[in-house]
Structures are given as C-alpha cells and as structure tokens.
Design a protein around this motif. Sequence first.
Motif, PDB file in Angstrom:
ATOM      1  N   PRO A   6       0.831  -1.202   0.000  1.00 48.00           N
ATOM      2  CA  PRO A   6       0.000   0.000   0.000  1.00 48.00           C
ATOM      3  C   PRO A   6       0.866   1.253   0.000  1.00 48.00           C
ATOM      4  O   PRO A   6       1.961   1.252   0.531  1.00 48.00           O
ATOM      5  N   SER A   7       0.327   2.283  -0.618  1.00 45.84           N
ATOM      6  CA  SER A   7       1.071   3.523  -0.730  1.00 45.84           C
ATOM      7  C   SER A   7       0.890   4.364   0.525  1.00 45.84           C
ATOM      8  O   SER A   7       0.050   5.245   0.588  1.00 45.84           O
ATOM      9  N   THR A   8       1.633   4.052   1.537  1.00 47.35           N
ATOM     10  CA  THR A   8       1.417   4.729   2.818  1.00 47.35           C
ATOM     11  C   THR A   8       2.212   6.006   2.933  1.00 47.35           C
ATOM     12  O   THR A   8       1.969   6.798   3.824  1.00 47.35           O
ATOM     13  N   GLY A   9       3.167   6.204   2.044  1.00 48.11           N
ATOM     14  CA  GLY A   9       4.019   7.372   2.172  1.00 48.11           C
ATOM     15  C   GLY A   9       5.102   7.162   3.204  1.00 48.11           C
ATOM     16  O   GLY A   9       5.864   8.046   3.516  1.00 48.11           O
ATOM     17  N   ARG A  10       5.160   6.009   3.745  1.00 47.48           N
ATOM     18  CA  ARG A  10       6.158   5.742   4.762  1.00 47.48           C
ATOM     19  C   ARG A  10       6.906   4.485   4.346  1.00 47.48           C
ATOM     20  O   ARG A  10       6.302   3.530   3.901  1.00 47.48           O
ATOM     21  N   SER A  11       8.181   4.528   4.477  1.00 44.48           N
ATOM     22  CA  SER A  11       8.956   3.377   4.073  1.00 44.48           C
ATOM     23  C   SER A  11       8.621   2.176   4.937  1.00 44.48           C
ATOM     24  O   SER A  11       8.328   2.305   6.119  1.00 44.48           O
ATOM     25  N   THR A  12       8.632   0.982   4.309  1.00 43.42           N
ATOM     26  CA  THR A  12       8.429  -0.208   5.129  1.00 43.42           C
ATOM     27  C   THR A  12       9.757  -0.643   5.739  1.00 43.42           C
ATOM     28  O   THR A  12       9.793  -1.432   6.649  1.00 43.42           O
ATOM     29  N   SER A  13      10.851  -0.129   5.166  1.00 40.16           N
ATOM     30  CA  SER A  13      12.141  -0.449   5.747  1.00 40.16           C
ATOM     31  C   SER A  13      12.627   0.809   6.442  1.00 40.16           C
ATOM     32  O   SER A  13      12.962   1.795   5.820  1.00 40.16           O
ATOM     33  N   THR A  14      12.595   0.760   7.727  1.00 37.64           N
ATOM     34  CA  THR A  14      12.941   2.003   8.406  1.00 37.64           C
ATOM     35  C   THR A  14      13.749   1.740   9.655  1.00 37.64           C
ATOM     36  O   THR A  14      13.561   0.740  10.332  1.00 37.64           O
ATOM     37  N   GLY A  15      14.658   2.649   9.916  1.00 35.25           N
ATOM     38  CA  GLY A  15      15.407   2.580  11.166  1.00 35.25           C
ATOM     39  C   GLY A  15      14.711   3.398  12.236  1.00 35.25           C
ATOM     40  O   GLY A  15      15.209   3.528  13.338  1.00 35.25           O
ATOM     41  N   ILE A  16      13.588   3.996  11.863  1.00 33.73           N
ATOM     42  CA  ILE A  16      12.848   4.795  12.844  1.00 33.73           C
ATOM     43  C   ILE A  16      11.793   3.900  13.493  1.00 33.73           C
ATOM     44  O   ILE A  16      10.913   3.383  12.812  1.00 33.73           O
ATOM     45  N   PRO A  17      11.881   3.700  14.793  1.00 35.67           N
ATOM     46  CA  PRO A  17      10.996   2.731  15.447  1.00 35.67           C
ATOM     47  C   PRO A  17       9.564   3.244  15.572  1.00 35.67           C
ATOM     48  O   PRO A  17       9.329   4.455  15.480  1.00 35.67           O
ATOM     49  N   PRO A  18       8.617   2.327  15.796  1.00 36.98           N
ATOM     50  CA  PRO A  18       7.206   2.717  15.889  1.00 36.98           C
ATOM     51  C   PRO A  18       6.955   3.817  16.922  1.00 36.98           C
ATOM     52  O   PRO A  18       6.112   4.671  16.714  1.00 36.98           O
ATOM     53  N   GLN A  19       7.715   3.803  18.009  1.00 39.75           N
ATOM     54  CA  GLN A  19       7.500   4.828  19.045  1.00 39.75           C
ATOM     55  C   GLN A  19       7.744   6.232  18.491  1.00 39.75           C
ATOM     56  O   GLN A  19       7.042   7.180  18.833  1.00 39.75           O
ATOM     57  N   LEU A  20       8.772   6.349  17.640  1.00 39.91           N
ATOM     58  CA  LEU A  20       9.065   7.670  17.089  1.00 39.91           C
ATOM     59  C   LEU A  20       8.116   8.000  15.941  1.00 39.91           C
ATOM     60  O   LEU A  20       7.781   9.165  15.707  1.00 39.91           O
ATOM     61  N   LEU A  21       7.670   6.954  15.237  1.00 47.19           N
ATOM     62  CA  LEU A  21       6.667   7.202  14.191  1.00 47.19           C
ATOM     63  C   LEU A  21       5.360   7.659  14.836  1.00 47.19           C
ATOM     64  O   LEU A  21       4.655   8.527  14.311  1.00 47.19           O
ATOM     65  N   ALA A  22       5.056   7.071  16.009  1.00 55.31           N
ATOM     66  CA  ALA A  22       3.848   7.495  16.728  1.00 55.31           C
ATOM     67  C   ALA A  22       3.989   8.946  17.191  1.00 55.31           C
ATOM     68  O   ALA A  22       3.025   9.714  17.188  1.00 55.31           O
ATOM     69  N   LEU A  23       5.207   9.316  17.561  1.00 60.13           N
ATOM     70  CA  LEU A  23       5.444  10.711  17.941  1.00 60.13           C
ATOM     71  C   LEU A  23       5.168  11.626  16.741  1.00 60.13           C
ATOM     72  O   LEU A  23       4.527  12.671  16.865  1.00 60.13           O
TER      73      LEU A  23
END
Length: 414
Positions: free
Chosen positions: A185-202
Amino acid sequence: MPGDGLTSPYNAPGSNTSSRDEMKRKLIAVNFEDIVGSDSQKQEGRSNKRTKLHIEIPAPKADPNCCTGNHDEDSETFSSLSPDSLFDEALAFPNLTTTQSPPVLLQPNEEAQAALTAPPIPGLFFDPSLKLPEDLAKKLAGYCMSTYFDGDEGKRKVNQVMLFERAPVDDEDSASGSDTSSDRPSTGRSTSTGIPPQLLALLDKLSVLLRPPVLPLEIYQLLFPSSVSHPAMPRTVPSNSSSTLTTAEKHPKPAKQARQAILNLYTPGEGISPHVDLLRRYGDGIIGVSLCGGCVMRFERVRDEEFQDLSQRSHSSLTSIESMLISGSDFHELYLPPNSVIVLSGDARYKWTHGIERRIGDWVLQNSDEDSEDILKGDGNKEVQAEWIRRETRLSITFRWLLPGADVVGGDEL
Ligand SMILES: O=C(O)CCC(=O)C(=O)O
Ligand SMILES: [Fe+2]
C-alpha cells in the motif's frame, strides 16, 4: 558570548580551552546498510577532522521514564559524575539544589536575553503552550533512554543517535521493477525504516498537534506531506463530496523523501555550537522536541549569503575568523521548556544558525514581549525580571528530511 563554533557543533560553546575544542559527541547511526562512512565528506569536498571521543555520562538512576532518573534530588546530578568525566568542570559551579531559583532582578543586557516566546524569525514556529502530553513524553523518553542510551556496565556509550528511514518506493517506481513490492500500500512511509514505531507514533502525534491553523498550511505540508488525507486536516472541499476530489487528493502521493530522526542527549553543561543543518543533506522543515529538561536555544542570523558555504563546513575545519564571519550580531535566545516543540523552516532553517550554549542553567526573561523587545533594543533603563532555570539532562528528538540521494550516504555530520 555565543559559542565560537570553531569546532564540532557539539563542542563547548564559549569555551576557549583546547581540550574543550576537541570534545566530540559520540554518535551511532542506525540502519547501517544505508550508511557509507566517508562518502558524504568526499562528495561535499571537505575533510572530516572530527575525531570520535567517548563521553561517559552517569547511568540513569531508578526511574527509567526520565532522562536522569533523579529529578527529585537534583543536587545528585553533578556529584554522580565520575572523577574523569569530561564535564567535571560543572562541579566548579555553585551546587544549586533547586531546579529553579526565585526570580531575580537583572540589569538589561546582562546574560538574560532568552525569551519565553518565539523570536521574530520568519519560518520559526514555537508556541510555549503547545506541549506533548506528559505521559507520552515520559514514555518516549524512557523508551529512548533504555533503547539507545543505556550502555553496558551502567555507562552510556553514546549521546547522539541518528535513525534513518529509507525513501519510500511508490507504486509507479515499483511497477517498473521485477519484485512484488507494487502490492505494497502507498502509505508514504517506508516499510524499511530505522525509525521505530515509538518515534513514528510521535510523528503522528505531532501531525495532529501542529495541524493548521496552529502551523500555516504551507509549513504543515512541508512537514507532513502525506497527512493531506488525515481526517483532522482541514480540506478545501467538504469530505462528503468525494466525487469532487481529484485522484491525487483521494490517493495522495507518498513523499519520496526519507526522514532522519536524530536524538541528542545533553547533561547539564553540554551544548551544541551554532550551526545550520547541512544544506546538501537535509531539506526544509525541521521539527524538534525537547524531553526531560529544557534549555535556551540561540539563533544567530547568518551574516551574509556569501558565508552560507562556510556555515556548512565542518566546524572543526573553520578558522576563528571564518567562524566569526558566519554569525552576525543579530541574535535571539529562546527558552525551550520540557515537552515543547519547535519547527524551523525557510529563513529559520537556512538563514539563521541555531545552537545551545554550554551552560548549567539559563537566565530566562519573565517579562512581557513588549519589555523583552525593549531589552533587545538596548533600553538600558529598564529593570527586567529573569529566572535562573537550571538545566537538567535533556533529550531532544529532531526530525529532518533527507534530500534525495542523501539517504544512501551517511556520516556523523549534522
Ligand atoms: O538539541 C537540539 O534541540 C538541537 C539539535 C540540533 O540542532 C541538531 O542535531 O542538528
Ligand atoms: Fe541542528
């Protein structure tokens, strides 16, 4: 005096000792597959004189949900420094036992320029009343401390962490490829990321807190380009008239940029020299969050376009004259309280340096904006009220956009 900016941005601003000038922030970068050590310096045609130095910081105490683990008994903060700490100098300062002294009267132009409200710098957004909820801030700080800053044997190995996201691949790009990623899906967010869910939630939380009219729409879109479809976003068309939406509005294209999150941990007395975040590595639109402790951030106007290039050079490669040329006399100081959010865009990102003086506390004006203006204009007859706010360990989280191509090179530069 502002930091001299002669060396690494993490050196001790205002300090003239060479040992201070050699102090460097120990850094780790996460998502190593994306990092190609020295390419950035080669590409940008400058040498990296930065040497990495271990800065040992006392381990946090009991409470894992805050930076020092010791907010109740602050007088312990300094005495817990190891004898060979690089920051032992802090012990020479008066051992203040409270975080905030009662307001005192100062003469204008004493070291008390820090305001509580945003300075008039175009593109700088700061609202002292806009804060992350306390529980979220505590959890986040606890997560970051335990994940990134707790070293073996109770010693922190690093005080800076860079986390890199990979630029998202959108459907168009992946359609030409041979893999199955076009199903993604085109989420605009990489599926491979070094940014953890906690920071994505931020980031998600920030996208709600900052939504227009809090931030002007253009700045908001710069920071959250894929939030156009966010339910909280004002729409130019009513949300029930979906037939009038263009395809692009129904399916906003993901941003092709990748984000970087940089985490900086400062014990009282540490700072960051004035700098402009690298022009060739980072795009416009920077969000900074202060956790645990606050501090004064100082902004200095880059003196002249012709010195822009200098401000991008590794600070350690600048001569003292070059360093002076970067900053003019035009400056503002702003107190960033715990849990506050600051956004730098446009002029604030490109034409002003930002830095944090290496101090154990900050004088912060308690006066109205009007009085502050008078002080800044040098009205020497006014008495101003300022408060000494002692620094506590501060954790900052900064989100920036990596420019195209910058997500495949790395290094320890800002
Ligand atoms: O600690 C901060 O808020 C500033 C950090 C910063 O300017 C940087 O890492 O480039
Ligand atoms: Fe910066």
